[in-house]
Design a protein around this motif. Structure first.
Motif, PDB file in Angstrom:
ATOM      1  N   HIS A  31       0.461  -8.596  -2.187  1.00 23.79           N
ATOM      2  CA  HIS A  31       0.768 -10.022  -2.397  1.00 23.79           C
ATOM      3  C   HIS A  31       2.266 -10.243  -2.181  1.00 23.79           C
ATOM      4  CE1 HIS A  31       1.309 -13.885  -4.392  1.00 23.79           C
ATOM      5  NE2 HIS A  31      -0.011 -14.049  -4.271  1.00 23.79           N
ATOM      6  N   PRO A  32       2.648 -11.336  -1.523  1.00 25.88           N
ATOM      7  CA  PRO A  32       4.077 -11.584  -1.263  1.00 25.88           C
ATOM      8  C   PRO A  32       4.957 -11.554  -2.515  1.00 25.88           C
ATOM      9  CG  PRO A  32       2.758 -13.079   0.045  1.00 25.88           C
ATOM     10  CD  PRO A  32       1.801 -12.345  -0.868  1.00 25.88           C
ATOM     11  N   ALA A  33       4.451 -12.026  -3.641  1.00 27.43           N
ATOM     12  CA  ALA A  33       5.251 -12.002  -4.872  1.00 27.43           C
ATOM     13  C   ALA A  33       5.557 -10.568  -5.294  1.00 27.43           C
ATOM     14  CB  ALA A  33       4.528 -12.743  -6.001  1.00 27.43           C
ATOM     15  N   ILE A  34       4.613  -9.685  -5.088  1.00 25.02           N
ATOM     16  CA  ILE A  34       4.811  -8.263  -5.414  1.00 25.02           C
ATOM     17  C   ILE A  34       5.747  -7.634  -4.390  1.00 25.02           C
ATOM     18  CG2 ILE A  34       3.658  -6.027  -5.681  1.00 25.02           C
ATOM     19  CD1 ILE A  34       2.966  -8.033  -7.919  1.00 25.02           C
ATOM     20  N   ALA A  87       8.186  -4.340  -8.975  1.00 25.79           N
ATOM     21  CA  ALA A  87       6.771  -4.698  -9.057  1.00 25.79           C
ATOM     22  C   ALA A  87       5.969  -3.949  -7.996  1.00 25.79           C
ATOM     23  CB  ALA A  87       6.592  -6.210  -8.903  1.00 25.79           C
ATOM     24  N   TYR A  88       6.515  -3.846  -6.793  1.00 25.04           N
ATOM     25  CA  TYR A  88       5.835  -3.133  -5.718  1.00 25.04           C
ATOM     26  C   TYR A  88       5.683  -1.652  -6.071  1.00 25.04           C
ATOM     27  CZ  TYR A  88       4.631  -1.154  -1.225  1.00 25.04           C
ATOM     28  OH  TYR A  88       3.999  -0.456  -0.220  1.00 25.04           O
ATOM     29  N   GLU A  89       6.733  -1.066  -6.595  1.00 24.63           N
ATOM     30  CA  GLU A  89       6.684   0.345  -7.012  1.00 24.63           C
ATOM     31  C   GLU A  89       5.593   0.548  -8.060  1.00 24.63           C
ATOM     32  OE1 GLU A  89       9.491   3.379  -9.575  1.00 24.63           O
ATOM     33  OE2 GLU A  89      10.501   1.920  -8.296  1.00 24.63           O
ATOM     34  N   MET A  90       5.511  -0.342  -9.022  1.00 27.68           N
ATOM     35  CA  MET A  90       4.488  -0.242 -10.064  1.00 27.68           C
ATOM     36  C   MET A  90       3.087  -0.417  -9.475  1.00 27.68           C
ATOM     37  SD  MET A  90       6.572  -2.393 -12.952  1.00 27.68           S
ATOM     38  CE  MET A  90       5.283  -2.447 -14.175  1.00 27.68           C
ATOM     39  N   ALA A  91       2.931  -1.383  -8.569  1.00 22.75           N
ATOM     40  CA  ALA A  91       1.630  -1.637  -7.956  1.00 22.75           C
ATOM     41  C   ALA A  91       1.156  -0.429  -7.154  1.00 22.75           C
ATOM     42  CB  ALA A  91       1.697  -2.880  -7.070  1.00 22.75           C
ATOM     43  N   VAL A  92       2.068   0.218  -6.450  1.00 25.69           N
ATOM     44  CA  VAL A  92       1.716   1.414  -5.675  1.00 25.69           C
ATOM     45  C   VAL A  92       1.304   2.547  -6.609  1.00 25.69           C
ATOM     46  CG1 VAL A  92       2.670   3.216  -4.171  1.00 25.69           C
ATOM     47  CG2 VAL A  92       3.078   0.808  -3.643  1.00 25.69           C
TER      48      VAL A  92
END
Length: 85
Positions: A54-57, A63-68
Motif C-alpha cells: 500500500h502506498p501509505a506503507i 512501516a514497510y520494514e515492519m510489514a515485510v
C-alpha cells in the motif's frame, strides 16, 4: 499454565473435546492442519498485496520494514505447518 495452554483448554471445553480429539482433528497430516496452512497462505497473499504494498506503507520506511517482517513470519509459519500437511 501459559496462554497457549489456556487457549487449548478453552477450545476443549467449548467443544466438549479432549486434547486427543484436537490432535486427531488438527494435528499433523489432518484436514485441520491443511486448512490452517491454506488460511495462512490466503492471509499472507492478502497482506502482501493490500497492506505491504500500500502506498501509505511504502512511503514510511519503518512501516514497510515492519510489514515485510510480518510477511516473512507468515511465510515461516506456512513452511512450518506445511511440512506436517
Amino acid at each position: 499454565m501459559d496462554e497457549r495452554e489456556e487457549l487449548l483448554a478453552a477450545i476443549c471445553e467449548e467443544n466438549s473435546a479432549s486434547m486427543e480429539d484436537l490432535t486427531e482433528q488438527y494435528g499433523p497430516e489432518s484436514f485441520g492442519n491443511h486448512e490452517a496452512v491454506d488460511r495462512i497462505y490466503v492471509t499472507e497473499a492478502n497482506w502482501s498485496e493490500h497492506i505491504a504494498s500500500h502506498p501509505a506503507i511504502l512511503l514510511d520506511a519503518k512501516a514497510y520494514e515492519m510489514a515485510v517482517k510480518i510477511s516473512e513470519m507468515m511465510a515461516e509459519l506456512y513452511d512450518h505447518l506445511a511440512v506436517k500437511d
